[in-house]
Design an enzyme around this catalytic site. Structure first.
Site, PDB file in Angstrom:
ATOM      1  N   GLU A 110     118.650  22.973 -14.642  1.00  0.00           N
ATOM      2  CA  GLU A 110     117.857  23.910 -15.458  1.00  0.00           C
ATOM      3  C   GLU A 110     117.026  23.150 -16.488  1.00  0.00           C
ATOM      4  O   GLU A 110     117.444  22.087 -16.957  1.00  0.00           O
ATOM      5  CB  GLU A 110     118.807  24.841 -16.218  1.00  0.00           C
ATOM      6  CG  GLU A 110     119.062  26.170 -15.552  1.00  0.00           C
ATOM      7  CD  GLU A 110     117.974  27.194 -15.872  1.00  0.00           C
ATOM      8  OE1 GLU A 110     116.804  26.795 -16.073  1.00  0.00           O
ATOM      9  OE2 GLU A 110     118.300  28.385 -15.921  1.00  0.00           O
ATOM     10  N   ASP A 111     115.898  23.706 -16.886  1.00  0.00           N
ATOM     11  CA  ASP A 111     115.127  23.105 -17.970  1.00  0.00           C
ATOM     12  C   ASP A 111     115.794  23.381 -19.331  1.00  0.00           C
ATOM     13  O   ASP A 111     115.948  22.496 -20.146  1.00  0.00           O
ATOM     14  CB  ASP A 111     113.666  23.608 -17.971  1.00  0.00           C
ATOM     15  CG  ASP A 111     113.540  25.129 -17.915  1.00  0.00           C
ATOM     16  OD1 ASP A 111     114.570  25.850 -17.855  1.00  0.00           O
ATOM     17  OD2 ASP A 111     112.388  25.619 -17.930  1.00  0.00           O
ATOM     18  N   ASP A 114     118.991  29.212 -22.868  1.00  0.00           N
ATOM     19  CA  ASP A 114     118.697  29.903 -24.122  1.00  0.00           C
ATOM     20  C   ASP A 114     119.672  31.077 -24.278  1.00  0.00           C
ATOM     21  O   ASP A 114     120.745  30.922 -24.847  1.00  0.00           O
ATOM     22  CB  ASP A 114     117.234  30.350 -24.089  1.00  0.00           C
ATOM     23  CG  ASP A 114     116.803  31.106 -25.323  1.00  0.00           C
ATOM     24  OD1 ASP A 114     117.499  31.029 -26.352  1.00  0.00           O
ATOM     25  OD2 ASP A 114     115.753  31.788 -25.276  1.00  0.00           O
ATOM     26  N   PHE A 163     110.822  27.429 -30.091  1.00  0.00           N
ATOM     27  CA  PHE A 163     110.238  27.669 -28.771  1.00  0.00           C
ATOM     28  C   PHE A 163     109.567  26.367 -28.356  1.00  0.00           C
ATOM     29  O   PHE A 163     108.611  25.924 -28.982  1.00  0.00           O
ATOM     30  CB  PHE A 163     109.233  28.826 -28.768  1.00  0.00           C
ATOM     31  CG  PHE A 163     108.796  29.151 -27.374  1.00  0.00           C
ATOM     32  CD1 PHE A 163     109.601  29.912 -26.547  1.00  0.00           C
ATOM     33  CD2 PHE A 163     107.614  28.641 -26.859  1.00  0.00           C
ATOM     34  CE1 PHE A 163     109.236  30.174 -25.233  1.00  0.00           C
ATOM     35  CE2 PHE A 163     107.234  28.893 -25.540  1.00  0.00           C
ATOM     36  CZ  PHE A 163     108.048  29.670 -24.737  1.00  0.00           C
ATOM     37  N   ARG A 176     103.241  22.770 -19.029  1.00  0.00           N
ATOM     38  CA  ARG A 176     104.312  22.174 -18.225  1.00  0.00           C
ATOM     39  C   ARG A 176     104.042  20.698 -17.944  1.00  0.00           C
ATOM     40  O   ARG A 176     104.956  19.928 -17.676  1.00  0.00           O
ATOM     41  CB  ARG A 176     104.436  22.884 -16.870  1.00  0.00           C
ATOM     42  CG  ARG A 176     104.903  24.313 -16.940  1.00  0.00           C
ATOM     43  CD  ARG A 176     105.282  24.790 -15.535  1.00  0.00           C
ATOM     44  NE  ARG A 176     105.309  26.240 -15.423  1.00  0.00           N
ATOM     45  CZ  ARG A 176     106.367  26.994 -15.710  1.00  0.00           C
ATOM     46  NH1 ARG A 176     107.464  26.432 -16.168  1.00  0.00           N
ATOM     47  NH2 ARG A 176     106.320  28.311 -15.557  1.00  0.00           N
TER      48      ARG A 176
END
Ligand code: IMP
Ligand code: MG
Length: 193
Positions: A110-111, A114, A163, A176
């Protein structure tokens, strides 16, 4: 070709409210450590890396090259966000795995974790496919955002309530391709270039 051109030092124009969080070098070094840890843990096992699209594409590309085991890589397209910076909490599969994971040792890549809702969804969904094991490796962990009580087994960096964008992470599909990770300060100034 000049030596400097080979070093891939491309200038990316970004808004001045985007602050650096982790440099390309810091990311590379941390991924090398994660790779060593995963290699130790998965030696002799039947490892499949399942990268969650789209955000994990640069991470899995770099991570898999730090794991010298006979692994395979597959991709799961998921979407949990609209075009803003808040999770909708609704997760849906946009592209399924290409191979069965029955009997495999799956490492979900996963990046960022959250709310944890995406990870919870994946774990529930994978139960029906009878893998031998399921663990998770996330590049970033944002514990302040958690809504589901779930943790990744491997985490690159634990971050504050920012964020973040870059190195696969997006704001409405953009950023990205940044080689580093940054965050917007002030957060209201998160803007789509
Ligand atoms: P979760 O379901 O809330 O844990 O979030 C999972 C997904 O939300 C990640 O795979 C990202 O695509 C996205 N996400 C969460 N936080 C951020 C952020 O700070 N920047 C960009 N994307 C994020
Ligand atoms: Mg995203």
């Amino acid at each position: 070709m000049e030596a400097t051109e080979l070093r891939n030092e491309v200038h990316h124009p970004v808004p001045s409210v985007l602050k650096n969080l982790y440099s390309a070098e810091q990311i590379r070094d941390r991924i090398a450590e994660l790779g060593r840890e995963i290699t130790r843990d998965y030696e002799g096992r039947d490892l499949v890396l399942v990268a969650v699209l789209k955000g994990a594409f640069p991470f899995v590309a770099d991570l898999c090259r730090q794991i010298p085991l006979p692994l395979t890589v597959d991709f799961l397209g998921l979407s949990s966000y609209g075009s803003g910076t808040q999770s909708t909490g609704v997760v849906r599969i946009t592209q399924d795995l290409t191979q069965p994971i029955e009997g495999k040792d799956v490492l979900v890549v996963e990046d960022i974790v959250d709310t944890g809702l995406t990870l919870r969804y994946i774990r529930e969904n994978f139960k029906t496919r009878a893998p031998k094991s399921v663990s998770t490796c996330t590049l970033l962990d944002k514990p302040s955002g958690r809504k589901a009580p779930i943790e990744a087994d491997y985490a690159g960096f634990v971050i504050e309530d920012h964020f973040v964008v870059g190195y696969g992470l997006d704001l409405a599909g953009k950023y990205r391709n940044l080689p580093y990770i940054g965050y917007f300060d002030p957060p209201e100034d998160a803007c789509v270039p």
